[in-house]
Design a protein around this motif. Structure first.
Motif, PDB file in Angstrom:
ATOM      1  N   TYR A  79       0.857  -1.176   0.000  1.00 39.76           N
ATOM      2  CA  TYR A  79       0.000   0.000   0.000  1.00 39.76           C
ATOM      3  C   TYR A  79       0.900   1.236   0.000  1.00 39.76           C
ATOM      4  CZ  TYR A  79      -3.521   3.265   1.988  1.00 39.76           C
ATOM      5  OH  TYR A  79      -4.359   4.323   2.245  1.00 39.76           O
ATOM      6  N   PHE A  80       0.912   1.938  -1.139  1.00 36.45           N
ATOM      7  CA  PHE A  80       1.712   3.148  -1.287  1.00 36.45           C
ATOM      8  C   PHE A  80       0.889   4.335  -0.785  1.00 36.45           C
ATOM      9  CE2 PHE A  80       3.575   0.199  -4.230  1.00 36.45           C
ATOM     10  CZ  PHE A  80       4.928   0.487  -4.211  1.00 36.45           C
ATOM     11  N   VAL A  81       1.386   4.984   0.239  1.00 36.92           N
ATOM     12  CA  VAL A  81       0.673   6.128   0.799  1.00 36.92           C
ATOM     13  C   VAL A  81       1.507   7.389   0.598  1.00 36.92           C
ATOM     14  CG1 VAL A  81      -0.528   4.726   2.500  1.00 36.92           C
ATOM     15  CG2 VAL A  81       1.642   5.775   3.119  1.00 36.92           C
ATOM     16  N   TYR A  82       0.798   8.506   0.482  1.00 40.37           N
ATOM     17  CA  TYR A  82       1.481   9.783   0.281  1.00 40.37           C
ATOM     18  C   TYR A  82       0.837  10.834   1.151  1.00 40.37           C
ATOM     19  CZ  TYR A  82       3.172  14.045  -1.944  1.00 40.37           C
ATOM     20  OH  TYR A  82       3.733  15.270  -2.171  1.00 40.37           O
ATOM     21  N   ASN A  83       1.641  11.442   1.992  1.00 42.87           N
ATOM     22  CA  ASN A  83       1.189  12.544   2.827  1.00 42.87           C
ATOM     23  C   ASN A  83       2.352  13.520   2.980  1.00 42.87           C
ATOM     24  OD1 ASN A  83       0.339  14.341   4.807  1.00 42.87           O
ATOM     25  ND2 ASN A  83      -0.718  12.778   5.998  1.00 42.87           N
ATOM     26  N   PRO A  84       2.346  14.600   2.178  1.00 43.68           N
ATOM     27  CA  PRO A  84       3.482  15.524   2.204  1.00 43.68           C
ATOM     28  C   PRO A  84       3.658  16.228   3.539  1.00 43.68           C
ATOM     29  CG  PRO A  84       1.652  16.456   0.955  1.00 43.68           C
ATOM     30  CD  PRO A  84       1.288  15.031   1.254  1.00 43.68           C
ATOM     31  N   ARG A 105       0.218  -9.129   6.542  1.00 42.41           N
ATOM     32  CA  ARG A 105       0.213  -9.376   5.094  1.00 42.41           C
ATOM     33  C   ARG A 105       0.216  -8.080   4.298  1.00 42.41           C
ATOM     34  NH1 ARG A 105      -4.699 -13.643   5.908  1.00 42.41           N
ATOM     35  NH2 ARG A 105      -3.506 -15.181   7.117  1.00 42.41           N
ATOM     36  N   ILE A 106       0.276  -6.956   5.003  1.00 44.91           N
ATOM     37  CA  ILE A 106       0.262  -5.642   4.368  1.00 44.91           C
ATOM     38  C   ILE A 106       1.613  -4.970   4.574  1.00 44.91           C
ATOM     39  CG2 ILE A 106      -0.851  -3.375   4.308  1.00 44.91           C
ATOM     40  CD1 ILE A 106      -3.320  -4.717   5.595  1.00 44.91           C
ATOM     41  N   PHE A 107       2.197  -4.475   3.477  1.00 42.30           N
ATOM     42  CA  PHE A 107       3.416  -3.670   3.543  1.00 42.30           C
ATOM     43  C   PHE A 107       3.051  -2.223   3.235  1.00 42.30           C
ATOM     44  CE2 PHE A 107       4.775  -7.890   1.959  1.00 42.30           C
ATOM     45  CZ  PHE A 107       5.701  -8.243   2.921  1.00 42.30           C
ATOM     46  N   ILE A 108       3.599  -1.293   3.986  1.00 42.04           N
ATOM     47  CA  ILE A 108       3.348   0.130   3.762  1.00 42.04           C
ATOM     48  C   ILE A 108       4.603   0.779   3.183  1.00 42.04           C
ATOM     49  CG2 ILE A 108       2.762   2.341   4.827  1.00 42.04           C
ATOM     50  CD1 ILE A 108       0.455   0.344   4.825  1.00 42.04           C
ATOM     51  N   VAL A 109       4.418   1.512   2.081  1.00 41.19           N
ATOM     52  CA  VAL A 109       5.497   2.333   1.516  1.00 41.19           C
ATOM     53  C   VAL A 109       5.040   3.777   1.619  1.00 41.19           C
ATOM     54  CG1 VAL A 109       6.866   2.904  -0.504  1.00 41.19           C
ATOM     55  CG2 VAL A 109       6.275   0.520  -0.039  1.00 41.19           C
ATOM     56  N   HIS A 110       5.837   4.613   2.256  1.00 42.20           N
ATOM     57  CA  HIS A 110       5.432   5.973   2.615  1.00 42.20           C
ATOM     58  C   HIS A 110       6.227   7.001   1.819  1.00 42.20           C
ATOM     59  CE1 HIS A 110       5.248   9.586   5.231  1.00 42.20           C
ATOM     60  NE2 HIS A 110       4.039   9.155   5.518  1.00 42.20           N
ATOM     61  N   ASN A 111       5.503   7.868   1.098  1.00 44.66           N
ATOM     62  CA  ASN A 111       6.113   9.001   0.372  1.00 44.66           C
ATOM     63  C   ASN A 111       7.297   8.573  -0.499  1.00 44.66           C
ATOM     64  OD1 ASN A 111       4.234  10.577   1.669  1.00 44.66           O
ATOM     65  ND2 ASN A 111       5.683  11.677   2.956  1.00 44.66           N
ATOM     66  N   SER A 112       7.039   7.624  -1.375  1.00 46.96           N
ATOM     67  CA  SER A 112       8.111   7.075  -2.217  1.00 46.96           C
ATOM     68  C   SER A 112       8.183   7.804  -3.555  1.00 46.96           C
ATOM     69  CB  SER A 112       7.852   5.587  -2.466  1.00 46.96           C
ATOM     70  OG  SER A 112       6.770   5.422  -3.375  1.00 46.96           O
ATOM     71  N   ASN A 113       9.118   7.343  -4.367  1.00 45.03           N
ATOM     72  CA  ASN A 113       9.286   7.858  -5.724  1.00 45.03           C
ATOM     73  C   ASN A 113       8.527   7.012  -6.742  1.00 45.03           C
ATOM     74  OD1 ASN A 113      10.509   9.795  -7.466  1.00 45.03           O
ATOM     75  ND2 ASN A 113      11.962   8.241  -8.151  1.00 45.03           N
ATOM     76  N   MET A 114       7.665   6.136  -6.287  1.00 44.88           N
ATOM     77  CA  MET A 114       6.885   5.265  -7.167  1.00 44.88           C
ATOM     78  C   MET A 114       6.064   6.109  -8.150  1.00 44.88           C
ATOM     79  SD  MET A 114       5.961   2.044  -7.727  1.00 44.88           S
ATOM     80  CE  MET A 114       4.594   0.943  -8.144  1.00 44.88           C
ATOM     81  N   PHE A 115       6.160   5.777  -9.419  1.00 48.15           N
ATOM     82  CA  PHE A 115       5.406   6.420 -10.495  1.00 48.15           C
ATOM     83  C   PHE A 115       5.663   7.930 -10.611  1.00 48.15           C
ATOM     84  CE2 PHE A 115       2.062   2.872  -9.975  1.00 48.15           C
ATOM     85  CZ  PHE A 115       2.734   2.071 -10.875  1.00 48.15           C
ATOM     86  N   ASN A 116       6.779   8.400 -10.107  1.00 48.93           N
ATOM     87  CA  ASN A 116       7.208   9.760 -10.423  1.00 48.93           C
ATOM     88  C   ASN A 116       7.970   9.677 -11.744  1.00 48.93           C
ATOM     89  OD1 ASN A 116       6.121  10.943  -8.175  1.00 48.93           O
ATOM     90  ND2 ASN A 116       7.995  10.833  -6.967  1.00 48.93           N
ATOM     91  N   LEU A 117       7.264   9.992 -12.835  1.00 48.26           N
ATOM     92  CA  LEU A 117       7.753   9.648 -14.161  1.00 48.26           C
ATOM     93  C   LEU A 117       8.337  10.807 -14.949  1.00 48.26           C
ATOM     94  CD1 LEU A 117       4.768   7.344 -15.236  1.00 48.26           C
ATOM     95  CD2 LEU A 117       6.887   6.701 -14.065  1.00 48.26           C
ATOM     96  N   LYS A 118       8.333  11.985 -14.376  1.00 47.88           N
ATOM     97  CA  LYS A 118       8.876  13.134 -15.104  1.00 47.88           C
ATOM     98  C   LYS A 118      10.392  13.043 -15.166  1.00 47.88           C
ATOM     99  CE  LYS A 118       5.195  16.473 -14.248  1.00 47.88           C
ATOM    100  NZ  LYS A 118       4.874  17.810 -13.719  1.00 47.88           N
ATOM    101  N   LYS A 119      10.894  13.142 -16.393  1.00 45.71           N
ATOM    102  CA  LYS A 119      12.348  13.093 -16.556  1.00 45.71           C
ATOM    103  C   LYS A 119      12.970  14.393 -16.063  1.00 45.71           C
ATOM    104  CE  LYS A 119      12.319  10.102 -20.661  1.00 45.71           C
ATOM    105  NZ  LYS A 119      12.631  10.003 -22.109  1.00 45.71           N
TER     106      LYS A 119
END
Length: 333
Positions: A274-279, A316-330
């Motif tokens: 579960y990718f979460v984002y909270n700036p 069974r749940i992994f948390i990824v917090h404020n990652s670079n996942m799908f930041n696709l701008k070159k």
């Protein structure tokens, strides 16, 4: 192994597209319409926003719309207002979709992220992940994306047609990872739909059992009417998935069907990242465990699992917090 992504608006926001509800809110309120009932809806949304603060999610609009049904005494008036809202959403999304997204977008990173989201896990959790997927080390992965977005940005970036199957890379055990399908469960830009999860979210009790009202307000009913089997296909994928990835989704109440389906799958042999984002969250090392626990509890609260089942599913749940996942701008040279 079947792999399922549930991808929400966070993906498009990463591309710089103005697809948030607050963006549409501003657009919609500035469209002139002389119909008094449509004007009243806009005043309601404006007043609701002033009370609640900044809108963040599309589910805010959908919940507000469900509550606003209390204002109607005639089904025909309710449908007219709903159609105006939906038609303007269509026009807005089609305009947004015309904005350039290809320039400066890293297609290869999209493939890498789809093939290896586990790379964003902390090292200890990467090891747990590897041990779990080892049972499928000789198998090809069959990946499906269930998109909550009205845009076809993923297809556009990958240059993917409806019937295409794309090899997005290899598994950690050097087997093919094939993207089989992208399913848009809320429609696409030319025919989007907003709505509610079930009849209990229709604020006007007089209309909750009205089949005609349910037909245009409830998302499962709309999907059924369109007849594309998207709901059925998506639920089948989730029920068979060995890995489920959640990205850019708010877990809003108007999509409870999907969070409950994920919960059902967690009863069996499945893992979730579960990718979460909270700036606003800048976690210190001493609070990382607390933050992970908070988001695990939040996800589990959206399911219909019993307390005992939630306790069993917790690890069974992994948390990824404020990652670079799908930041696709070159990056600019």
């Amino acid at each position: 192994m079947k792999v399922v992504y549930l991808i929400g608006n966070g993906f498009d926001l990463n591309l710089g597209l103005k697809t948030s509800y607050s963006d549409f809110y501003t657009y919609y309120l500035n469209i002139k319409n002389n119909d008094p009932q449509i004007a009243q809806l806009k005043e309601h949304l404006k007043h609701d926003k002033d009370n609640k603060g900044k809108y963040r999610y599309w589910s805010d609009l959908e919940i507000a719309m469900g509550e606003y049904t209390k204002k109607f005494s005639r089904r025909e008036d309710m449908e007219k207002v709903y159609n105006d809202l939906n038609d303007n959403l269509r026009d807005y999304i089609m305009k947004i979709e015309q904005d350039h997204i290809q320039s400066g977008i890293d297609k290869d990173k999209l493939k890498r992220d789809l093939a290896h989201p586990e790379k964003y896990l902390r090292e200890i959790f990467k090891e747990d992940f590897r041990l779990y997927v080892k049972k499928w080390e000789t198998l090809t992965y069959e990946t499906c994306i269930i998109s909550f977005n009205y845009t076809n940005t993923i297809e556009a970036i990958l240059n993917m047609k409806d019937t295409d199957i794309i090899n997005i890379g290899q598994t950690i055990y050097k087997r093919d990872n094939l993207l089989h399908s992208i399913i848009h469960i809320h429609g696409l830009a030319n025919a989007p739909f907003i709505g509610l999860n079930d009849a209990s979210q229709i604020g006007n009790e007089l209309f909750r059992d009205d089949i005609d009202v349910q037909d245009f307000l409830l998302k499962p009913k709309i999907n059924e009417a369109v007849g594309h089997l998207n709901d059925r296909r998506s639920l089948e994928y989730i029920s068979q998935a060995g890995m489920i990835y959640l990205f850019g989704v708010s877990l809003g109440e108007t999509d409870n069907l999907w969070w409950e389906a994920v919960g059902e799958r967690l009863k069996r042999d499945c893992r979730i990242i579960y990718f979460v984002y909270n700036p606003d969250e800048h976690p210190r090392p001493n609070v990382l465990t607390r933050i992970r626990r908070k988001y695990k509890d939040f996800l589990l609260s959206k399911t219909k699992l019993t307390l005992e089942e939630k306790q069993a599913a917790f690890d069974r749940i992994f948390i990824v917090h404020n990652s670079n996942m799908f930041n696709l701008k070159k990056k600019q040279e």
